[in-house]
Design an enzyme around this catalytic site. Structure first.
Site, PDB file in Angstrom:
ATOM      1  N   ARG A 103       0.853  -1.186   0.000  1.00 38.89           N
ATOM      2  CA  ARG A 103       0.000   0.000   0.000  1.00 38.89           C
ATOM      3  C   ARG A 103       0.887   1.233   0.000  1.00 38.89           C
ATOM      4  O   ARG A 103       1.895   1.287   0.701  1.00 38.89           O
ATOM      5  CB  ARG A 103      -0.966  -0.113   1.182  1.00 38.89           C
ATOM      6  N   THR A 107      -1.112   7.671  -0.517  1.00 43.98           N
ATOM      7  CA  THR A 107      -2.468   7.610  -1.091  1.00 43.98           C
ATOM      8  C   THR A 107      -3.302   6.492  -0.448  1.00 43.98           C
ATOM      9  O   THR A 107      -4.519   6.460  -0.599  1.00 43.98           O
ATOM     10  CB  THR A 107      -2.392   7.311  -2.597  1.00 43.98           C
ATOM     11  N   ASP A 203       2.659  -1.903  12.916  1.00 48.77           N
ATOM     12  CA  ASP A 203       2.855  -2.472  11.578  1.00 48.77           C
ATOM     13  C   ASP A 203       3.110  -3.981  11.713  1.00 48.77           C
ATOM     14  O   ASP A 203       4.137  -4.413  12.242  1.00 48.77           O
ATOM     15  CB  ASP A 203       4.044  -1.786  10.901  1.00 48.77           C
ATOM     16  N   ASP A 206       6.345  -5.339  10.068  1.00 53.03           N
ATOM     17  CA  ASP A 206       7.554  -4.965  10.809  1.00 53.03           C
ATOM     18  C   ASP A 206       7.667  -5.768  12.098  1.00 53.03           C
ATOM     19  O   ASP A 206       8.756  -6.182  12.489  1.00 53.03           O
ATOM     20  CB  ASP A 206       7.530  -3.471  11.160  1.00 53.03           C
TER      21      ASP A 206
HETATM   22  N1  URA Z   1      -1.155  -2.384   8.319  1.00 59.35           N
HETATM   23  C1  URA Z   1      -0.547  -2.658   9.514  1.00 59.35           C
HETATM   24  O1  URA Z   1       0.415  -3.428   9.560  1.00 59.35           O
HETATM   25  N2  URA Z   1      -1.022  -2.083  10.633  1.00 59.35           N
HETATM   26  C2  URA Z   1      -2.076  -1.244  10.634  1.00 59.35           C
HETATM   27  O2  URA Z   1      -2.481  -0.761  11.705  1.00 59.35           O
HETATM   28  C3  URA Z   1      -2.698  -0.952   9.388  1.00 59.35           C
HETATM   29  C4  URA Z   1      -2.215  -1.542   8.252  1.00 59.35           C
END
Ligand code: URA
Length: 213
Positions: A103, A107, A203, A206
């Protein structure tokens, strides 16, 4: 679109440890694996089976086995990969296809950067793995991709979902006339202005695999 939020104290317990910022990657990966196996039990409630004649040590009987074509499990790279083993533990004979989607953080649009899937998914039940249903853009694109290849039943397994993301996903699936089910461990409060789920877990990619770029 049907949304199923799992209610189970064990799921809530594991999810709380997962969300904690003090939880490090090895524990995070193990908890994702365990949570997905619990979610997979619910997600496969309507998996297709066919009658199967067997003989027990006592008598013949008609049981069931997974129908063919076998279900297809599709982890969305990168973070969905952390969910694959947990899902395959319950569906070891399923096939696996890969979809790489990223993503754009400005945007929030999803684009496909890798794809390894059968060309023809006619009559296939597909289980899409993506830990975070945030804006819904990635899942909408992934579902359309699978439906365009013939998939006729799609279940998305997620750890967390945001209400806005569910609404966007439903809108993004307008005109898609195959059943779509979302199975999630929790429905969180909202998205923040960066598209992160609140309270969320940060994330997911991560936390599973470390920070990239
Ligand atoms: N992707 C993620 O890893 N965490 C979020 O909170 C939103 C999208």
């Amino acid at each position: 679109m049907r949304t199923h939020v799992i209610e189970h104290p064990l799921v809530d317990h594991k999810l709380t440890v997962l969300r904690d910022q003090e939880t490090e990657s090895p524990t995070f990966r193990r908890l994702v694996d365990e949570l997905v196996t619990l979610l997979a039990y619910e997600a496969t409630r309507d998996v297709r089976v066919a009658p199967d004649e067997i003989v027990t040590p006592v008598s013949p009987m008609t049981g069931v086995k997974l129908a063919t074509p076998k279900p297809l499990v599709v982890p969305i790279l990168r973070a969905g990969l952390g969910m694959l083993d947990g899902m395959m533990r319950l569906l070891p004979t399923a096939e696996v296809g890969f979809l790489g989607m990223v993503r754009n953080e400005e945007t929030l649009e999803a684009s496909t950067y890798a794809e390894r899937l059968p060309d023809d998914l006619s009559g296939r039940q597909c289980y899409v793995l993506d830990p975070m249903l945030a804006t819904g853009g990635t899942l909408a694109a992934a579902i359309r991709f699978l439906v365009d290849r013939g998939a006729d039943d799609i279940t998305c397994v997620t750890l967390l979902a945001a209400p806005e993301g569910c609404a966007n996903l439903e809108a993004g699936l307008e005109g898609v006339d195959v059943p779509v089910t979302i199975v999630t461990a929790a429905m969180d409060e909202r998205l923040n202005d960066k598209g992160y789920i609140v309270p969320g877990l940060g994330d997911a990619g991560d936390r599973l695999y470390g920070v990239v770029g």
